[in-house]
Design a protein around this motif. Structure first.
Motif, PDB file in Angstrom:
ATOM      1  N   ARG A 105       0.869  -1.044   0.091  1.00  0.00           N
ATOM      2  CA  ARG A 105       0.053  -0.176  -0.040  1.00  0.00           C
ATOM      3  C   ARG A 105       1.087   1.382   0.016  1.00  0.00           C
ATOM      4  NH1 ARG A 105      -4.172  -0.374   4.535  1.00  0.00           N
ATOM      5  NH2 ARG A 105      -2.468   0.235   5.760  1.00  0.00           N
ATOM      6  N   VAL A 106       1.880   1.179   0.880  1.00  0.00           N
ATOM      7  CA  VAL A 106       2.703   2.415   0.998  1.00  0.00           C
ATOM      8  C   VAL A 106       3.472   2.529  -0.423  1.00  0.00           C
ATOM      9  CG1 VAL A 106       4.957   3.396   1.801  1.00  0.00           C
ATOM     10  CG2 VAL A 106       3.296   2.162   3.305  1.00  0.00           C
ATOM     11  N   SER A 107       4.100   1.556  -1.145  1.00  0.00           N
ATOM     12  CA  SER A 107       4.739   1.614  -2.279  1.00  0.00           C
ATOM     13  C   SER A 107       3.812   2.125  -3.714  1.00  0.00           C
ATOM     14  CB  SER A 107       5.538   0.438  -2.696  1.00  0.00           C
ATOM     15  OG  SER A 107       4.582  -0.761  -2.651  1.00  0.00           O
ATOM     16  N   ALA A 126       1.317   3.937  -3.008  1.00  0.00           N
ATOM     17  CA  ALA A 126       1.079   5.345  -2.512  1.00  0.00           C
ATOM     18  C   ALA A 126       1.841   6.365  -3.318  1.00  0.00           C
ATOM     19  CB  ALA A 126       0.680   5.612  -1.212  1.00  0.00           C
ATOM     20  N   LYS A 127       2.988   5.665  -3.061  1.00  0.00           N
ATOM     21  CA  LYS A 127       4.361   6.686  -3.598  1.00  0.00           C
ATOM     22  C   LYS A 127       4.285   6.883  -5.144  1.00  0.00           C
ATOM     23  CE  LYS A 127       8.082   5.499  -0.156  1.00  0.00           C
ATOM     24  NZ  LYS A 127       9.071   4.605   0.093  1.00  0.00           N
TER      25      LYS A 127
END
Lengths: 115, 192
Positions: free
Chosen positions: A109-111, A113-114
């Motif tokens: 999810r973080v990647s 989002a990036k």
């Protein structure tokens, strides 16, 4: 494709334990149930099903509980069921699985989002 | 159905299981594939089409055989097979060894200087019990009471059916044929 096979192999163990925890089943039944419920994602695992069953049996997680003849075809069917050790192992597998899902989702999810 | 049989045969051959496991794995795979064939028939597929499907789903028979071997513990079954054969091998080996020792060849250790320098003290001789032609100067081993002794033939005594044996520092003795164990034909010294 290769990573996919590896993934599936790892997951199949948990899925087989899970399915057998519901009720005793024989080989073909396990294969079809897996295929149906996974919407055919796990249908290719038939070749690996028996080696998997045998190794689970050797580890004492499942056992052959009965041998029945099918009334219509007269074929012998070996029904497998979960042992107590298998139930424990399934519990551990499920805990591991939820950890993995959580970890993977968090990271992915973080990647996502990036970018 | 023939194709399926051949396919399973190949798997079983590679898996190399114990007889009991083999029977079980075979019947399990057979019934699974039969179900696939039946299911295929119902949906109007020909046998060869189903066979293709089976090969695609189950993979190469060699691979599957290897996986089954690993899962059921090929090494263990191999050891088991060997372990079952081991006592028989040991017994057969012992029987052969004793038989050879009894009728053909037996090793003796020479503990005295009686036959030196031909056979020095504490050397070993292998005795041919089947030898029948004795000549002078042959080294022989013979029974004397309960012991076996080595000596050199000084003379063949045909009249009494035996030989005169000489031993160092001892009087020559007559040894009848039936007391002679055999001719020492291979010598080596173990004291260097």
């Amino acid at each position: 494709m290769k990573s996919r096979t590896q993934y599936r192999k790892g997951c199949a163990r948990t899925l087989v334990l899970k399915i057998l925890s519901e009720r005793p089943m024989y080989g073909y039944e396990i294969a079809t149930t897996l295929a149906q419920r996974s919407e055919n994602i796990f249908s290719l695992g038939q070749g690996t099903l028996y080696p998997l069953l045998y190794s689970l049996e050797k580890k004492g997680l499942i056992c052959v509980c009965k041998e029945m003849k099918d009334k219509n075809s007269g074929r012998k069917r070996l029904y497998y069921k979960l042992t107590r050790k298998g139930e424990q192992s399934l519990g551990e597998d499920l805990a591991t699985w939820s950890d993995i899902v959580k970890g993977m989702t968090l990271v992915l999810r973080v990647s996502y989002a990036k970018c | 159905m023939q194709n399926v049989e051949r396919y399973i045969d190949r798997i079983i051959e590679i898996a190399d299981l114990t007889r009991k496991d083999e029977k079980r794995v075979r019947s399990e795979l057979e019934s699974h594939m039969q179900e696939l064939l039946n299911a295929g028939e119902k949906s109007g597929l020909t046998e060869s089409e189903v066979m293709n499907m089976i090969e695609k789903e189950f993979g190469h028979p060699e691979e599957l055989g290897k996986m089954i071997a690993r899962a059921r513990g090929k090494f263990r079954t191999y050891l088991k097979k060997e372990a079952r054969k081991l006592p028989i091998s040991i017994v057969v080996a012992l029987v052969i060894a004793f038989a050879v020792q009894a009728v053909a060849f037996e090793a003796f250790k020479v503990t005295t200087d009686a036959v030196s320098p031909v056979v020095p003290k504490s050397s070993r001789v292998l005795v041919n019990k089947l030898a029948s032609n004795f000549e002078t100067n042959d080294v022989i081993v013979f029974r004397s009471g309960t012991r076996a002794m080595a000596g050199i033939i000084k003379e063949i005594d045909g009249d009494r059916n035996g030989v005169i044996v000489s031993r160092k520092n001892q009087e020559d003795t007559f040894v009848p044929r039936d007391k002679m164990i055999g001719k020492a034909f291979f010598l080596y010294s173990c004291s260097l």
